[in-house]
Design a protein around this motif. Sequence first.
Motif, PDB file in Angstrom:
ATOM      1  N   ASP A   1      24.251  47.592  37.172  1.00  0.00           N
ATOM      2  CA  ASP A   1      24.562  46.507  38.095  1.00  0.00           C
ATOM      3  C   ASP A   1      25.738  45.665  37.585  1.00  0.00           C
ATOM      4  N   ASN A   2      26.265  44.854  38.504  1.00  0.00           N
ATOM      5  CA  ASN A   2      27.353  43.919  38.188  1.00  0.00           C
ATOM      6  C   ASN A   2      28.608  44.612  37.643  1.00  0.00           C
ATOM      7  N   ASN A   3      28.822  45.865  38.035  1.00  0.00           N
ATOM      8  CA  ASN A   3      30.085  46.534  37.745  1.00  0.00           C
ATOM      9  C   ASN A   3      31.040  46.296  38.906  1.00  0.00           C
ATOM     10  N   ARG A   4      32.357  46.416  38.650  1.00  0.00           N
ATOM     11  CA  ARG A   4      33.346  46.091  39.672  1.00  0.00           C
ATOM     12  C   ARG A   4      34.311  47.254  39.875  1.00  0.00           C
ATOM     13  N   THR A   5      34.723  47.464  41.123  1.00  0.00           N
ATOM     14  CA  THR A   5      35.687  48.514  41.421  1.00  0.00           C
ATOM     15  C   THR A   5      36.507  48.150  42.653  1.00  0.00           C
ATOM     16  N   ASP A   6      37.696  48.744  42.731  1.00  0.00           N
ATOM     17  CA  ASP A   6      38.526  48.553  43.921  1.00  0.00           C
ATOM     18  C   ASP A   6      38.378  49.711  44.903  1.00  0.00           C
ATOM     19  N   ALA A   7      37.415  50.604  44.648  1.00  0.00           N
ATOM     20  CA  ALA A   7      37.195  51.742  45.544  1.00  0.00           C
ATOM     21  C   ALA A   7      36.784  51.260  46.935  1.00  0.00           C
ATOM     22  N   ALA A   8      37.156  52.019  47.949  1.00  0.00           N
ATOM     23  CA  ALA A   8      36.827  51.650  49.330  1.00  0.00           C
ATOM     24  C   ALA A   8      35.328  51.690  49.567  1.00  0.00           C
ATOM     25  N   SER A   9      34.666  52.663  48.945  1.00  0.00           N
ATOM     26  CA  SER A   9      33.211  52.778  49.075  1.00  0.00           C
ATOM     27  C   SER A   9      32.565  52.339  47.769  1.00  0.00           C
ATOM     28  N   LEU A  10      31.610  51.407  47.854  1.00  0.00           N
ATOM     29  CA  LEU A  10      30.996  50.844  46.649  1.00  0.00           C
ATOM     30  C   LEU A  10      29.716  51.596  46.301  1.00  0.00           C
ATOM     31  N   PRO A  11      29.682  52.290  45.143  1.00  0.00           N
ATOM     32  CA  PRO A  11      28.434  52.933  44.712  1.00  0.00           C
ATOM     33  C   PRO A  11      27.377  51.887  44.369  1.00  0.00           C
ATOM     34  N   THR A  12      26.138  52.299  44.316  1.00  0.00           N
ATOM     35  CA  THR A  12      25.049  51.402  43.915  1.00  0.00           C
ATOM     36  C   THR A  12      25.324  50.853  42.516  1.00  0.00           C
ATOM     37  N   GLY A  13      25.182  49.550  42.360  1.00  0.00           N
ATOM     38  CA  GLY A  13      25.428  48.912  41.070  1.00  0.00           C
ATOM     39  C   GLY A  13      26.835  48.398  40.910  1.00  0.00           C
ATOM     40  N   PHE A  14      27.670  48.498  41.992  1.00  0.00           N
ATOM     41  CA  PHE A  14      29.054  48.052  41.931  1.00  0.00           C
ATOM     42  C   PHE A  14      29.344  47.034  43.025  1.00  0.00           C
ATOM     43  N   VAL A  15      30.221  46.101  42.684  1.00  0.00           N
ATOM     44  CA  VAL A  15      30.701  45.124  43.664  1.00  0.00           C
ATOM     45  C   VAL A  15      32.226  45.228  43.718  1.00  0.00           C
ATOM     46  N   LYS A  16      32.807  44.533  44.698  1.00  0.00           N
ATOM     47  CA  LYS A  16      34.253  44.592  44.879  1.00  0.00           C
ATOM     48  C   LYS A  16      34.983  43.901  43.730  1.00  0.00           C
ATOM     49  N   LEU A  17      35.995  44.558  43.201  1.00  0.00           N
ATOM     50  CA  LEU A  17      36.802  43.992  42.125  1.00  0.00           C
ATOM     51  C   LEU A  17      37.573  42.780  42.619  1.00  0.00           C
ATOM     52  N   GLY A  18      37.576  41.717  41.837  1.00  0.00           N
ATOM     53  CA  GLY A  18      38.310  40.506  42.188  1.00  0.00           C
ATOM     54  C   GLY A  18      39.736  40.550  41.677  1.00  0.00           C
ATOM     55  N   THR A  19      40.242  39.414  41.321  1.00  0.00           N
ATOM     56  CA  THR A  19      41.641  39.300  40.879  1.00  0.00           C
ATOM     57  C   THR A  19      41.734  38.821  39.429  1.00  0.00           C
ATOM     58  N   ASP A  20      40.727  39.136  38.630  1.00  0.00           N
ATOM     59  CA  ASP A  20      40.707  38.620  37.262  1.00  0.00           C
ATOM     60  C   ASP A  20      41.370  39.562  36.256  1.00  0.00           C
ATOM     61  N   LEU A  21      42.012  40.652  36.712  1.00  0.00           N
ATOM     62  CA  LEU A  21      42.746  41.533  35.809  1.00  0.00           C
ATOM     63  C   LEU A  21      44.244  41.294  35.926  1.00  0.00           C
ATOM     64  N   VAL A  22      44.913  41.255  34.785  1.00  0.00           N
ATOM     65  CA  VAL A  22      46.370  41.121  34.759  1.00  0.00           C
ATOM     66  C   VAL A  22      46.923  42.199  33.829  1.00  0.00           C
ATOM     67  N   LYS A  23      48.186  42.592  34.042  1.00  0.00           N
ATOM     68  CA  LYS A  23      48.800  43.614  33.204  1.00  0.00           C
ATOM     69  C   LYS A  23      49.668  42.942  32.147  1.00  0.00           C
ATOM     70  N   SER A  24      49.390  43.259  30.887  1.00  0.00           N
ATOM     71  CA  SER A  24      50.140  42.698  29.768  1.00  0.00           C
ATOM     72  C   SER A  24      50.358  43.795  28.744  1.00  0.00           C
ATOM     73  N   ASP A  25      51.594  43.940  28.251  1.00  0.00           N
ATOM     74  CA  ASP A  25      51.942  45.017  27.324  1.00  0.00           C
ATOM     75  C   ASP A  25      51.583  46.386  27.889  1.00  0.00           C
ATOM     76  N   GLY A  26      51.682  46.537  29.219  1.00  0.00           N
ATOM     77  CA  GLY A  26      51.406  47.808  29.869  1.00  0.00           C
ATOM     78  C   GLY A  26      49.943  48.133  30.012  1.00  0.00           C
ATOM     79  N   ILE A  27      49.080  47.174  29.719  1.00  0.00           N
ATOM     80  CA  ILE A  27      47.637  47.399  29.725  1.00  0.00           C
ATOM     81  C   ILE A  27      46.964  46.358  30.610  1.00  0.00           C
TER      82      ILE A  27
END
Length: 451
Positions: free
Chosen positions: A397-423
């Motif tokens: 539970d409480n996993n996040r993804t940007d996939a169109a279809s959300l598997p059980t245990g996943f919610v929609k990914l928010g905007t808390d990721l940023v790219k720094s040093d290519g990562i």
Amino acid sequence: MNYRQLTFSFLLSIALASTACASGKNAEEISINQSTKNEGNTYTVASIAEFNALKLNPGDKVIFKKGIWKDQQINIKANGTQEKPIVVTVEKAGETFFTGHSNLKIDGNWLTVDGFVFKEGYSEKADVILFTKNASNSRITNSAIINYNHPDKTFDYKWLSLNGENNRVDHCEFTGKTHQGTTLVVWLAEKPNYHQIDHNYFGPRPALGVNGGETIRIGTSTWSMHDSYTLVENNIFDKCDGEMEIISIKSGHNTINNNLFYECDGTVTFRHGNNNTVSNNYILGNGKKNTGGIRVIGENHKVFGNYLQGLDGSGLRAGISLMNALEQPQLHEYWRVINPEITNNIIVDSKEAINIGSGKNTTRVLPPKGGFLQHNDIVNTRTVIKIEDQPEGTIIDNNRTDAASLPTGFVKLGTDLVKSDGIWQRKNEVKTPFWKKEKIGPVWDTAKKDF
């Protein structure tokens, strides 16, 4: 210096002078200087005979003269102390080479070996560098083994074997192993050994084609229920393709932390043993075929804070793979995954992020049991999670993804990721990857490595 020390130094000088004369050298060619810092002697040697004639004491330092040392069997058998370690080094690191059939044995306490480079040769039987069972609190640093390959690729010897307790391998390079045998092995004993392997560069190793091509193995199947407490940290593994298991953990209570695995054909594998941790590593596949992530077998393992990007593998080579097990496994077989903790990992641009029950067949019938898979971020990945066999009591539970279809245990990914040093990193946890700010490998190696 007291009377006893003066007497010892005088007698030792006479002995070394006799050795030099016997080998056709003048006494003046063997340098013996008093070092006040460690209250020991500093010796400069030009032959293995001169080295073997020394009786080393705490605080002593030995310098091998610059040049080519061919077919040398170097056995450092001595005991320093924590306050006064014995140092064996070379006159010019990066310009002093051990070639032919040379090898090194570290056999004592509080010994430091610095600047030894093995290349242009191969071992005839023994491991290239061996820490014996009597070695403790000893260290090899700023050294290298490069393309030191037996012409028969089926000939098995390890490039470095760690026995004993509390030994360290740091700021070394191991590149180009093509013959049978693990690059670096930690051997177990009845007591944990607490070794440390850090800031090393493990360079390209081509696929061996058979089992036994691991880059690091900690333990063996026979000893896998013993604890090691080995720490593998801040190393770079660059195109280490020897076999499927880049690091093979076969013991308990080990930590694989903050390493870079760059375009390696394989996985970090909890093969045998329990209570291990794989944390804060960077596994960058860049779409290379068969690049995988972390494969889990056994009990009470922790997988957290890892960054996995561009992995081509699926099933056993998925980003995170939790295997099925046998009902009554032998020590060398597949044990059940029980109570895994899979948290706060980021998986990006990969074929298959998570696989549960991987390797299921007619004999591997026990699915993972218990534990939890929580707070992981899956981004731009073809398959978010694949259930090969339904886990028993595992909380997802409480996993996040940007996939169109959300598997059980996943919610929609928010905007808390940023790219720094290519990562991609979480906004409140941004940090500079260790290899961009720390020296990895020997100090004398100035070749630029772009990652």
